[in-house]
Enzyme design. Structure first.
Site, mmCIF file in Angstrom:
data_model
loop_
_atom_site.group_PDB
_atom_site.id
_atom_site.type_symbol
_atom_site.label_atom_id
_atom_site.label_comp_id
_atom_site.label_asym_id
_atom_site.label_seq_id
_atom_site.Cartn_x
_atom_site.Cartn_y
_atom_site.Cartn_z
ATOM 1 N N ILE A 166 41.852 33.501 39.994
ATOM 2 C CA ILE A 166 41.388 34.049 41.267
ATOM 3 C C ILE A 166 39.892 33.764 41.364
ATOM 4 C CG2 ILE A 166 43.178 35.802 41.501
ATOM 5 C CD1 ILE A 166 41.301 37.869 40.386
ATOM 6 N N ASP A 167 39.362 33.822 42.571
ATOM 7 C CA ASP A 167 37.971 33.474 42.798
ATOM 8 C C ASP A 167 37.018 34.467 42.138
ATOM 9 O OD1 ASP A 167 38.746 31.320 44.445
ATOM 10 O OD2 ASP A 167 38.918 32.671 46.159
ATOM 11 N N LYS A 168 35.803 34.016 41.921
ATOM 12 C CA LYS A 168 34.771 34.842 41.287
ATOM 13 C C LYS A 168 34.634 36.201 41.966
ATOM 14 C CE LYS A 168 29.747 35.118 40.818
ATOM 15 N NZ LYS A 168 28.444 34.450 41.104
#
EC number: 5.4.99.-
Length: 357
Positions: A166-168
């Site tokens: 998942i994104d930062k």
């Protein structure tokens, strides 16, 4: 004499696609040393242990058992005695990474763990994988620290570790495989779309339909390489997101998104595609006031909301799959973090206090 070898692969931490792990027959050189002329005879596992950083003797012995430790281009066992001018190499069935993963003592919120896998609740702001200037302080570094005493786990081996990403600035649940078999099994489940992934998102605008499906191929935006976008059917990768409205809150809507596929920035891109950018999603324009009034009190209120949740309002809330070893149905839920909870409460307060307009 130790020779530094050039790295021949980079890690792209921006990819969230999941592919099953395949077999790789080719071997890649990871380490080479020419034994000094004055070297006394010594077991090769001890010799390498004295010269390799971040490698346990058990791990070296396992590599030798698997045929990856060589002397003069021939596989040798751990008991092999190195001799002066031997050329000792470690040949692995994967390319070297651009940067080896270094264990770092970073706190982990572990929701579940057994000898096959681990479920982690990632906070917003934590990069998942080293790369693109983030070579330290990532979730992978934290996992490497947590697993550092496990002789069978190699943080630099792509056959174990993260199954998806998942994104930062997205918070929520991730599954980590501890064994190659577990990663292969879980990877196939993601690839076959049999996993269950539900997200909570706050988006700009009032959604009229209570539920719907967004279908659109996703790929790099040709006008902005930092963004992904929906592309024509003959370009990009097939992507499907289902959504349903949970709560309408003035000029924003709380939605649940269910992933049928797992593409880079999928929810962020699909919601923008239908005119509902994620709240405070800077990369896709959600950090501007996109809906509402021109009153100064309202602008101040929204800016306070941006400060409350200083990232895209997206949380990977649930994760379900079949356990790769036991066949048991596993299902995990993570409550929304404080920043999103406070953000939603602010908007609830707004719709009950219209004097901001």
């Amino acid at each position: 004499m130790i020779e530094e070898l050039p790295d021949d692969i980079t890690i792209d931490d921006d990819l969230d696609d999941v592919e099953p792990v395949g077999d790789e027959a080719q071997l890649y050189e990871h380490f080479r040393v020419v034994v000094d002329k004055g070297q006394e005879m010594m077991r090769v596992d001890k010799y390498l242990f004295d010269r390799l950083t971040n490698a346990s003797r058990n791990r070296i012995q396992k590599a030798a058992q698997d045929g990856f430790v060589m002397a003069n281009n021939k596989p040798v066992k751990s008991s092999y005695k190195v001799k002066p001018m031997d050329v000792i190499t470690i040949m692995m069935d994967r390319p070297r990474y651009e940067n080896e993963v270094i264990p770092e003592d970073i706190p982990l919120n572990i929701v579940y763990e057994d000898k096959y896998l681990m479920i982690v609740n990632k906070p917003a702001g934590l990069v998942v994988h080293p790369g693109h200037g983030n070579y330290h302080g990532t979730l992978v570094n934290a996992i490497a620290w947590h697993m550092k005493d496990n002789p069978d786990y190699d943080a630099n081996d792509p056959h174990v570790g993260l199954v998806h990403r998942i994104d930062k600035d997205t918070s929520g649940l991730l599954v980590i495989a501890k064994t190659p078999d577990a990663k292969t099994n879980l990877g196939i489940q993601f690839f076959n779309k049999t996993t269950k992934r539900r997200y909570r998102a706050l988006v700009w605008g009032v959604m009229e339909q209570d539920e719907g499906t967004v279908t659109g191929n996703i790929g790099r935006n040709p006008r902005d390489r930092m963004q992904m976008t929906v592309l024509p059917d003959d370009q990009g990768k097939h992507a499907v997101t289902h959504y349903r409205v949970l709560e309408r809150l003035g000029y924003v809507t709380l939605v649940e998104c269910i992933l049928e596929t797992g593409r880079t920035h999928q929810i962020r891109v699909h919601m923008k595609h239908i005119g509902h950018v994620l709240f405070n999603d800077e990369r896709y324009g959600g950090h501007e006031i996109l809906k509402g009034t021109h009153f100064s009190k309202y602008k101040q209120f929204v800016n306070n909301c941006f400060d409350t949740c200083p990232r895209q309002a997206l949380h990977a809330m649930t994760l379900g799959f079949v356990h790769p070893a036991t066949g048991e149905e596993m299902y995990f839920t993570s409550e929304m973090p404080d920043d999103m909870t406070q953000l939603i409460d602010k908007w609830r307060g707004y719709i009950s206090n219209r004097d901001l307009e």
